[in-house]
Design a protein around this motif. Structure first.
Motif, PDB file in Angstrom:
ATOM      1  N   VAL A   1       0.938  -1.469  -0.196  1.00 18.60           N
ATOM      2  CA  VAL A   1      -0.133   0.018  -0.032  1.00 18.60           C
ATOM      3  C   VAL A   1       1.058   1.056  -0.241  1.00 18.60           C
ATOM      4  O   VAL A   1       0.571   2.141  -1.163  1.00 18.60           O
ATOM      5  CB  VAL A   1      -0.602   0.083   0.727  1.00 18.60           C
ATOM      6  CG1 VAL A   1      -1.793   1.613   0.972  1.00 18.60           C
ATOM      7  CG2 VAL A   1      -1.761  -1.319   1.081  1.00 18.60           C
ATOM      8  N   ASP A   2       1.796   1.511   0.961  1.00 12.36           N
ATOM      9  CA  ASP A   2       2.658   2.791   0.896  1.00 12.36           C
ATOM     10  C   ASP A   2       3.320   3.105  -0.055  1.00 12.36           C
ATOM     11  O   ASP A   2       4.154   3.966  -0.358  1.00 12.36           O
ATOM     12  CB  ASP A   2       3.470   2.450   2.126  1.00 12.36           C
ATOM     13  CG  ASP A   2       2.932   2.358   3.241  1.00 12.36           C
ATOM     14  OD1 ASP A   2       2.211   2.856   3.584  1.00 12.36           O
ATOM     15  OD2 ASP A   2       3.840   2.252   4.345  1.00 12.36           O
TER      16      ASP A   2
ATOM     17  N   ASP B   1      -7.665   0.935   1.854  1.00 15.54           N
ATOM     18  CA  ASP B   1      -6.180   0.987   0.783  1.00 15.54           C
ATOM     19  C   ASP B   1      -5.901   0.728  -0.421  1.00 15.54           C
ATOM     20  O   ASP B   1      -4.859   0.392  -0.941  1.00 15.54           O
ATOM     21  CB  ASP B   1      -5.275  -0.110   2.228  1.00 15.54           C
ATOM     22  CG  ASP B   1      -5.049   0.958   3.431  1.00 15.54           C
ATOM     23  OD1 ASP B   1      -4.875   2.067   3.726  1.00 15.54           O
ATOM     24  OD2 ASP B   1      -4.795   0.216   4.065  1.00 15.54           O
ATOM     25  N   SER B   2      -7.554   0.180  -0.712  1.00  9.11           N
ATOM     26  CA  SER B   2      -7.308  -0.512  -1.858  1.00  9.11           C
ATOM     27  C   SER B   2      -7.359   0.644  -3.042  1.00  9.11           C
ATOM     28  O   SER B   2      -7.159   2.092  -2.546  1.00  9.11           O
ATOM     29  CB  SER B   2      -8.327  -1.727  -2.723  1.00  9.11           C
ATOM     30  OG  SER B   2      -9.439  -0.794  -2.609  1.00  9.11           O
ATOM     31  N   VAL B   3      -6.566   0.607  -4.303  1.00  7.15           N
ATOM     32  CA  VAL B   3      -6.617   1.978  -5.310  1.00  7.15           C
ATOM     33  C   VAL B   3      -8.105   1.269  -5.990  1.00  7.15           C
ATOM     34  O   VAL B   3      -8.557   0.602  -6.840  1.00  7.15           O
ATOM     35  CB  VAL B   3      -5.936   1.977  -5.934  1.00  7.15           C
ATOM     36  CG1 VAL B   3      -5.467   3.315  -7.167  1.00  7.15           C
ATOM     37  CG2 VAL B   3      -4.999   1.970  -4.911  1.00  7.15           C
TER      38      VAL B   3
ATOM     39  N   GLY C   1       2.845   2.109  -2.576  1.00  3.93           N
ATOM     40  CA  GLY C   1       1.717   3.472  -4.179  1.00  3.93           C
ATOM     41  C   GLY C   1       1.450   2.661  -4.916  1.00  3.93           C
ATOM     42  O   GLY C   1       0.796   2.933  -5.954  1.00  3.93           O
TER      43      GLY C   1
ATOM     44  N   ALA D   1      -1.103  -0.281  -7.778  1.00  2.36           N
ATOM     45  CA  ALA D   1      -2.375  -0.795  -7.163  1.00  2.36           C
ATOM     46  C   ALA D   1      -2.376  -1.785  -7.337  1.00  2.36           C
ATOM     47  O   ALA D   1      -4.136  -2.758  -6.909  1.00  2.36           O
ATOM     48  CB  ALA D   1      -3.160   0.081  -8.562  1.00  2.36           C
TER      49      ALA D   1
ATOM     50  N   ASP E   1      -7.028   7.639 -10.593  1.00 10.66           N
ATOM     51  CA  ASP E   1      -6.419   7.013  -9.328  1.00 10.66           C
ATOM     52  C   ASP E   1      -7.480   6.885  -8.712  1.00 10.66           C
ATOM     53  O   ASP E   1      -6.402   8.445  -7.888  1.00 10.66           O
ATOM     54  CB  ASP E   1      -5.463   5.932  -9.135  1.00 10.66           C
ATOM     55  CG  ASP E   1      -5.139   5.809 -10.986  1.00 10.66           C
ATOM     56  OD1 ASP E   1      -6.104   5.257 -11.602  1.00 10.66           O
ATOM     57  OD2 ASP E   1      -3.761   4.667 -11.179  1.00 10.66           O
TER      58      ASP E   1
ATOM     59  N   ARG F   1      -6.972   5.896  -3.996  1.00 13.59           N
ATOM     60  CA  ARG F   1      -7.132   5.550  -2.809  1.00 13.59           C
ATOM     61  C   ARG F   1      -8.237   5.645  -2.495  1.00 13.59           C
ATOM     62  O   ARG F   1      -8.673   6.234  -1.584  1.00 13.59           O
ATOM     63  CB  ARG F   1      -5.983   6.325  -2.093  1.00 13.59           C
ATOM     64  CG  ARG F   1      -5.431   5.933  -0.736  1.00 13.59           C
ATOM     65  CD  ARG F   1      -5.037   4.079  -0.641  1.00 13.59           C
ATOM     66  NE  ARG F   1      -3.710   4.192  -1.593  1.00 13.59           N
ATOM     67  CZ  ARG F   1      -2.891   3.690  -1.728  1.00 13.59           C
ATOM     68  NH1 ARG F   1      -2.959   2.086  -1.898  1.00 13.59           N
ATOM     69  NH2 ARG F   1      -1.553   3.523  -2.325  1.00 13.59           N
TER      70      ARG F   1
END
Lengths: 396, 371
Positions: free
Chosen positions: B33-34, B200-202, B36, B38, B194, B196
């Motif tokens: 997640v951090d 935490d999903s995109v 970035g 997807a 996009d 967030r």
């Protein structure tokens, strides 16, 4: 192999039951029992006789003891169809509780003396477990039986005994020793004998269903003991678990959901049918969602015939009883002003005019809603069931 | 009915569980997640190699021809790992593509892992009403010209294609008049952001301002896209519920284990009856939800009024139960339940997001009152 389809044979069976009900359930009996009021013992006995003629008076028993040998799915279908048609409830104390204990643990003599007349509708049962100081906590029972020759002599007091005033036999859980696991014994007692005093307790509906039963030197032969002396606790537990998949009361809840819809369609509120009120309609929908999930949980429990899966008995008891309470409460609410009128069970049963005006579906609704407050209390209160879930399912 | 699993299903579930245990530690999820990204491209390729992307696709489209039950079992097992990968949105779009027809080899490319189409259907004003489509497509010299917006496109940031619903006729909530268009994610004129999401999903938010598409972008009949859309959304909901079930189950047993070891007032939390009953309620909600999912599966094959009704009931059930189980798990964990780095908070955020998708449980209850 996972197979979530319904068995076509079950649907054929459903049609067979439907046809039987159409031909054999007396319309006047159905009228009396379709409402929320409870079947009289005479209706139950008469209906048992009618079913016995077809070999169906013990839907949940194996064939060798005079039952139908039906699968659990067939039993559920039979229950559903009978409830929908307005058939009186069968004697659950006999069918689901003491009967299975007798054919599982009883002597051949006991089986021969008790089971056939019961299947013919000649015995009405009451269950004598609770005492003033022992509700869900059966280990605190004080009513005591002492052996005297070939008889037990019983002294003590039972309470909340449903239907004792109409019963011909009562099965008692009594103390024959110390402790819980080895100190209790199950005895069958003829209800009509000197020494047994039955005092009515008006229930919350102002009806007579509950009793206090006082036993003063009551005698019952040792031959009327179920199984061994001191093993009564284990039998009582087996009996309560025997209800498993049926604890969710699926037929009753299905019927109450249909009645709720009928009331909401037939009741006007602020100039339109109540069912068109989006807030009330959403509350019906919420209850239906709960029913839809619960029905499949019951099917899962029933399909687990070898007991290899988790035991859902307590899940079904808690959520089934909570749902029946919710549905009957919604029914009373839906009746609006008529929900506050006190209708008469006696008038309903006799087909006489009611003391209060109202639509045909009104009598019995409040009565049933009140009576069902007991469903989260009896058979081990729901607090006990939640603790059982913590212990059994969650292993806490 | 028989609720037992076949040998193949046992293998499938065991494999997915093992995969989650070995690869889905929550620290790794947080790092992903951090960073970035997807979705995990390497993990996606593993999904393809394991056959999971092909599972429910028909064999003629390069799939394994598995059942909806197989699919739900797989997703439930993966749901315990809170995967960031858009397996469910892509599978749903693939089923819509198969129903609509005309997408060429795209379903096979999904099965192989090289294409990731997702449905772009919901709009800011649709509130979960399936037929509510305001985006429009009009005939143009080149083919079609698309105008409108699509919100909360699940898997949208990882997608290679969008399967976009747009009106070619009719008014905004009409049954007829909806068409489906395939839009490549790298289309130069696509307005795509996009976003967030809270779990935490995109996802993605799409805007079309006169986006030009060729004739062949129309999939299935013009103004007759509803059946394929309905199929795709049914698979999407089935998958999201199965995922939610996996997450609820994980929350339940994680909380059970926690209260067994956490000590307060000189004893384990599990000895307090209030805590036991809180867990018993979580257990009941989880098993009732599992039962509702099974009920949905029992009517899932083929478009029917009963499937629609059960989809609405499942939406209401999972919305209520999922939120309850997630919130209760946070509560019984106490302070650690509030920490960003801890699994329980992640599960709760996911379940809350799922609850409010597609109009939330109220929308579903409203649908149930309409007959």
């Amino acid at each position: 192999m996972t197979d979530l389809s319904r068995d076509p044979a079950d649907e054929r069976f459903r049609n067979e039951v439907r046809a039987f009900l159409e031909d054999n359930l007396p319309p006047e009996m159905a009228r009396r029992n379709r409402q929320g009021y409870h079947a009289s013992r005479s209706d139950t006995r008469e209906w048992t006789r009618i079913l016995h003629a077809r070999g169906w008076s013990a839907p949940n028993w194996p064939v060798e003891h005079g039952g139908t040998g039906w699968t659990l799915a067939q039993q559920a279908i039979f229950d559903e169809e009978c409830t929908a048609a307005g058939a009186p409830l069968l004697d659950i104390f006999g069918l689901s509780m003491v009967g299975p204990l007798i054919y599982t643990y009883g002597t051949d003599d006991l089986k021969a003396r008790i089971l056939p007349p019961f299947l013919r509708g000649e015995i009405s049962w009451a269950q004598g477990f609770s005492e003033p100081n022992a509700g869900s906590d059966l280990g605190s029972l004080q009513t005591r039986a002492v052996l005297d020759g070939d008889d037990y002599v019983i002294n003590g007091r039972k309470i909340w005994t449903s239907g004792a005033h109409e019963a011909t036999m009562i099965f008692f859980l009594v103390r024959t020793g110390e402790g819980t696991r080895n100190g209790l014994t199950m005895l069958i007692v003829d209800a009509r004998q000197p020494g047994i005093a039955i005092r009515p307790i008006d229930d919350i509906r102002k009806e007579h269903s509950l009793n206090e039963v006082i036993l003063d030197d009551v005698r019952t032969p040792v031959a009327n003991r179920i199984g061994e002396e001191g093993k009564g606790w284990g039998y009582a537990k087996a009996l309560l678990e025997n209800e498993r998949a049926f604890a969710a009361e699926i037929p009753r809840n299905r019927n109450h959901l249909a009645l709720l819809r009928r009331i909401a369609r037939g009741t006007m509120r602020a100039g339109r049918p109540l069912i068109e009120d989006p807030v009330f309609a959403a509350r019906i929908a919420e209850a239906e969602v709960e029913f839809m999930a619960l029905e499949f949980l019951a099917l899962r429990a029933m399909s687990d015939t070898d007991g290899s899966g988790p035991s859902f008995g307590s899940f079904l008891k808690v959520r089934g009883s909570e749902l029946v309470q919710r549905l009957t409460q919604l029914q009373v609410e839906a009746l609006g002003d008529h929900g506050a009128y006190l209708y008469s069970e006696q008038a309903h049963m006799a087909g006489q005019p009611q003391p209060a005006p109202g639509p045909e579906f009104a009598p019995g609704v409040w009565s049933e809603a009140m009576y069902r407050r007991a469903s989260s209390i009896y058979g081990g209160a729901n607090e006990i069931q939640r603790t059982l879930i913590a212990k059994q399912y969650l292993d806490l | 009915m028989d609720f037992g699993l076949s040998e193949e299903q046992v293998l499938l579930v065991d494999g997915a569980r093992r995969y989650v245990e070995q690869t889905s530690d929550y620290e790794a999820r947080r790092k992903a997640v951090d960073s970035g990204e997807a979705y995990g491209a390497a993990r996606w390729q593993q999904f393809a190699e394991l056959g999971w992307l092909a599972l429910a696709l028909p064999e003629r489209h390069g799939g394994l021809g598995g059942s909806a039950v197989d699919y739900a079992l797989l997703v439930e097992a993966l749901g315990a790992g809170l995967m960031l990968e858009p397996l469910v949105p892509v599978a749903a779009a693939a089923m819509a593509l198969v129903t609509a027809g005309g997408a060429g080899d795209l379903p096979s490319a999904v099965a192989e892992g090289s294409a990731r189409p997702v449905l772009a259907h919901g709009e800011p004003g649709s509130g979960g009403l399936l037929t509510f489509v305001e985006s429009r497509a009009e005939r143009s010299a080149a083919g079609w010209r698309l105008t409108g917006a699509k919100s909360l496109v699940l898997g949208g940031a990882a997608a290679t294609h969008y399967l976009v619903s747009a009106r070619t006729s009719g008014d905004k909530a009409d049954d007829a008049g909806i068409s489906l268009f395939l839009v490549p994610a790298d289309h130069a004129a696509l307005g795509r952001r996009d976003v967030r999401l809270t779990d935490d999903s995109v996802g993605a938010h799409l805007a079309f301002t006169g986006l030009d598409l060729p004739d062949a972008a129309l999939l299935g009949p013009e103004s007759g896209g509803l059946p394929a859309l309905r199929e795709g959304m049914a698979w999407l909901q089935l998958g999201l519920h199965a995922e939610a079930l996996g997450a609820m189950d994980k929350a339940l047993w994680t909380t059970r284990d926690y209260v067994r070891t956490r000590r307060q007032f000189g004893t384990e939390l599990s000895t307090f009856q209030a805590v036991q009953h809180g867990l018993a309620d979580m257990a009941m909600e989880t098993e009732l939800s599992r039962s509702m999912l099974l009920r949905l599966l029992s009517v899932f094959d083929g478009d029917s009024a009963e499937r629609d009704r059960t989809l609405a009931a499942a939406k209401a059930q999972f919305g209520r139960s999922g939120f309850f189980v997630g919130a209760q798990a946070v509560q019984l964990h106490g302070g650690i339940g509030m920490a960003d780095e801890y699994l329980i908070g992640m599960i709760f955020k996911r379940l809350l997001l799922l609850r409010n998708l597609h109009g939330g449980p109220d929308m579903a209850l409203g649908q149930l009152t309409q007959d």
